[in-house]
Write a protein that holds these residues in place. Structure first.
Motif, PDB file in Angstrom:
ATOM      1  N   VAL A 385     -22.574  33.766 -71.495  1.00  0.00           N
ATOM      2  CA  VAL A 385     -23.237  35.319 -70.191  1.00  0.00           C
ATOM      3  C   VAL A 385     -22.566  34.174 -69.479  1.00  0.00           C
ATOM      4  O   VAL A 385     -22.800  34.599 -68.225  1.00  0.00           O
ATOM      5  N   GLU A 386     -22.953  32.774 -69.376  1.00  0.00           N
ATOM      6  CA  GLU A 386     -23.355  31.522 -68.391  1.00  0.00           C
ATOM      7  C   GLU A 386     -21.837  31.596 -67.994  1.00  0.00           C
ATOM      8  O   GLU A 386     -21.947  31.288 -66.709  1.00  0.00           O
ATOM      9  N   PRO A 389     -19.704  36.108 -65.677  1.00  0.00           N
ATOM     10  CA  PRO A 389     -20.715  36.998 -64.896  1.00  0.00           C
ATOM     11  C   PRO A 389     -20.184  38.494 -64.344  1.00  0.00           C
ATOM     12  O   PRO A 389     -21.077  38.748 -63.786  1.00  0.00           O
ATOM     13  N   ARG A 393     -23.085  42.471 -70.970  1.00  0.00           N
ATOM     14  CA  ARG A 393     -23.054  41.288 -72.653  1.00  0.00           C
ATOM     15  C   ARG A 393     -23.251  42.915 -73.223  1.00  0.00           C
ATOM     16  O   ARG A 393     -23.180  44.045 -73.352  1.00  0.00           O
ATOM     17  N   ASP A 425     -28.306  44.540 -62.767  1.00  0.00           N
ATOM     18  CA  ASP A 425     -27.608  42.623 -63.431  1.00  0.00           C
ATOM     19  C   ASP A 425     -27.145  42.200 -62.518  1.00  0.00           C
ATOM     20  O   ASP A 425     -26.792  41.149 -62.653  1.00  0.00           O
ATOM     21  N   GLN A 426     -25.195  42.935 -62.232  1.00  0.00           N
ATOM     22  CA  GLN A 426     -24.382  41.805 -61.503  1.00  0.00           C
ATOM     23  C   GLN A 426     -25.092  41.100 -59.999  1.00  0.00           C
ATOM     24  O   GLN A 426     -24.487  40.403 -59.837  1.00  0.00           O
ATOM     25  N   ARG A 429     -27.154  38.067 -61.242  1.00  0.00           N
ATOM     26  CA  ARG A 429     -25.633  37.329 -61.679  1.00  0.00           C
ATOM     27  C   ARG A 429     -25.131  36.319 -60.747  1.00  0.00           C
ATOM     28  O   ARG A 429     -24.884  35.799 -60.324  1.00  0.00           O
ATOM     29  N   GLN A 433     -25.023  32.760 -59.179  1.00  0.00           N
ATOM     30  CA  GLN A 433     -23.932  31.979 -59.057  1.00  0.00           C
ATOM     31  C   GLN A 433     -24.062  31.075 -57.854  1.00  0.00           C
ATOM     32  O   GLN A 433     -23.735  29.770 -57.122  1.00  0.00           O
TER      33      GLN A 433
END
Length: 499
Positions: A385-386, A389, A393, A425-426, A429, A433
């Motif tokens: 997941v890292e 982005p 999942r 979730d977006q 992420r 970033q």
């Protein structure tokens, strides 16, 4: 050596002077070739040569560049090169007239001419045109290299692609194939009900990929903007809008180095399909590659730099964890913490940065030890997941995402996700970033509020994929470097201008 080069330059300068004098004489005599508006071409060289029996004793009209000329008294031979190849022309004084023949003898290699005449074969069996009329359509004021020494000088080839195309038929063939490849991609997607769209090139927020953007300023709005690094975020907005299947083939721009695989501006295909996932994208990518190869090359088994690549067989599918284990023996499932991952990287002499987490280390191991093994078509699935982005999942393991990359000839040829459609979730992420960007990562994404707003309206489950057109063309034309498939690749400016 220096004296020889000086003598060659003097010889060329003299030839250039003579060509300009010939042009001046023509213009003074009222025969300026640049004033000719059109020429009726009925056929091309390849068509005539490959179908000689059909064309034997028939009159044709061709046009192209004169690539050779042999004057033998009252009759001469020359070769004319057009789009498809070269054909010999027999030019005799008694057929075209004394004045026209005298003018023809003054033509230079490189001049563009029109030829009318009757098709025949010489005693040696070479298909030729018995010329009845020859017309100078454009005067070449430059001298073509006899064997174009510059073709061994790749820098000159790329800077003067027009000369490269004149002198090398195989180069011309590469770019004709490139056009056919893109045409076949469009046919494939159009037949599956995808809609081709266009999205902005200048954007306020350059997202959708890990890359440093080119920055510029929009004077009318007094705003800083960027050249897009990806097509993704605007295409997903269209999925939100209900278009369901969209694609774009367009230029993207990444402010990065030049190499045999990278050019800062390149052509990208991105497509998005509602109500499917990354498995659907895998099936599409595999079928697309096979279909394009078959339709353009007539085969699914191709050769790249002496290695046979078989696109007809099912592409191998491995998770990133499985691939690292297969080629290194390291089972990353046994690594539980970030500290263990970094210790493993130290043990295998893999460099990393302090900010890197467990998933980053897995990716670094993959890049170091696995990529070079992936010659035959292979899907590498389930990225950490890292480094993903914008991907969903995996429900059974939230450390990994439903993402794959397609590798052929040790190169990434496609990148695809089950697209993240959870706006909460977006946002997290994007914020992660942003933190990476604050820590100095110039390739990290920024929060895109309008894109998040689009997701909050609801985006259906979606599969998306990006395919680098230039790398696909490299593969299908057996080209070693990306510059070989770009008509005008990025070059460093010489002396204030391209030379």
């Amino acid at each position: 050596m220096a004296q020889q080069q000086q003598n060659e330059e003097q010889d060329i300068n003299q030839l250039l002077k003579v060509r300009r004098e010939k042009l001046a004489t023509l213009q003074e005599g009222g025969k300026n070739p640049y004033e000719i508006m059109k020429y009726d071409v009925t056929h091309h060289s390849k068509e005539i040569i490959e179908n000689f029996e059909e064309f034997d004793k028939k009159n044709v009209s061709i046009a192209g560049r004169m690539m050779s000329k042999r004057v033998m008294g009252k009759a001469s031979f020359c070769h004319i090169q057009d789009l498809e190849g070269r054909i010999q022309c027999y030019v005799a004084r008694d057929n075209i007239g004394e004045e026209a023949y005298a003018e023809f003898k003054k033509y230079d290699v490189g001049d563009i001419v029109g030829v009318k005449g009757e098709v025949f074969q010489t005693k040696t069996g070479e298909t030729s045109i018995h010329t009845t009329e020859i017309t100078l359509l454009s005067k070449s004021l430059q001298v073509l290299p006899e064997k174009f020494h510059g073709l061994t000088n790749t820098d000159l080839r790329y800077r003067q692609r027009y000369v490269d195309l004149i002198m090398n038929q195989e180069v011309k063939d590469t770019f004709v194939k490139r056009s056919k490849i893109i045409s076949e991609i469009r046919k494939y997607l159009d037949s599956r009900h995808f809609i081709e769209v266009e999205t902005p090139v200048l954007v306020p927020n350059a997202g959708g990929a890990a890359a440093r953007p080119f920055d510029t300023h929009y004077n009318a709005l007094d705003e800083d903007v960027h050249l897009r690094i990806s097509l993704e975020l605007y295409l997903k907005r269209l999925i939100v809008g209900g278009l369901e299947r969209v694609y774009e083939i367009g230029r993207v721009f990444r402010n990065e180095g030049l190499s045999v695989r990278h050019n800062p501006e390149f052509t990208l295909l991105e497509l998005y399909q509602a109500y499917t996932d990354y498995h659907g994208m895998m099936n599409l990518a595999e079928d697309l590659y096979r279909t394009v190869a078959q339709n353009v090359l007539g085969t699914m088994v191709i050769s790249y730099e002496g290695v046979e690549i078989d696109l007809s067989k099912p592409f191998e599918r491995l998770t990133m964890v499985e691939a690292v284990k297969k080629y290194t023996g390291i089972d990353f499932n046994e690594i539980k913490t970030e500290q263990e991952a970094k210790a493993l990287a130290d043990e295998h002499h893999v460099k990393y940065e302090d900010r890197h987490k467990k998933g980053d280390i897995l990716n670094l191991l993959f890049e170091e030890f696995v990529e070079e093994k992936l010659v035959q078509p292979t899907f590498i699935m389930d990225h950490p997941v890292e480094i993903s982005p914008l991907a969903k999942r995996k429900p059974e393991n939230s450390e990994y995402t439903e993402r794959f990359e397609l590798f052929i000839t040790c190169r990434e040829m496609a990148n695809a996700f089950s697209e993240l459609n959870d706006p909460i979730d977006q946002r997290k992420r994007f914020e992660a970033q942003e933190e990476l960007k604050r820590q100095g990562d110039e390739e990290a994404n920024s929060v895109d509020e309008d894109f998040l707003n689009a997701l909050e309206h609801g985006m259906p489950p979606t599969g998306g994929i990006g395919i680098g057109i230039d790398r696909m063309v490299m593969l299908l034309t057996d080209s070693a470097a990306i510059r070989d498939v770009l008509l005008f690749p990025t070059m460093k400016t010489l002396g204030g201008k391209d030379q």
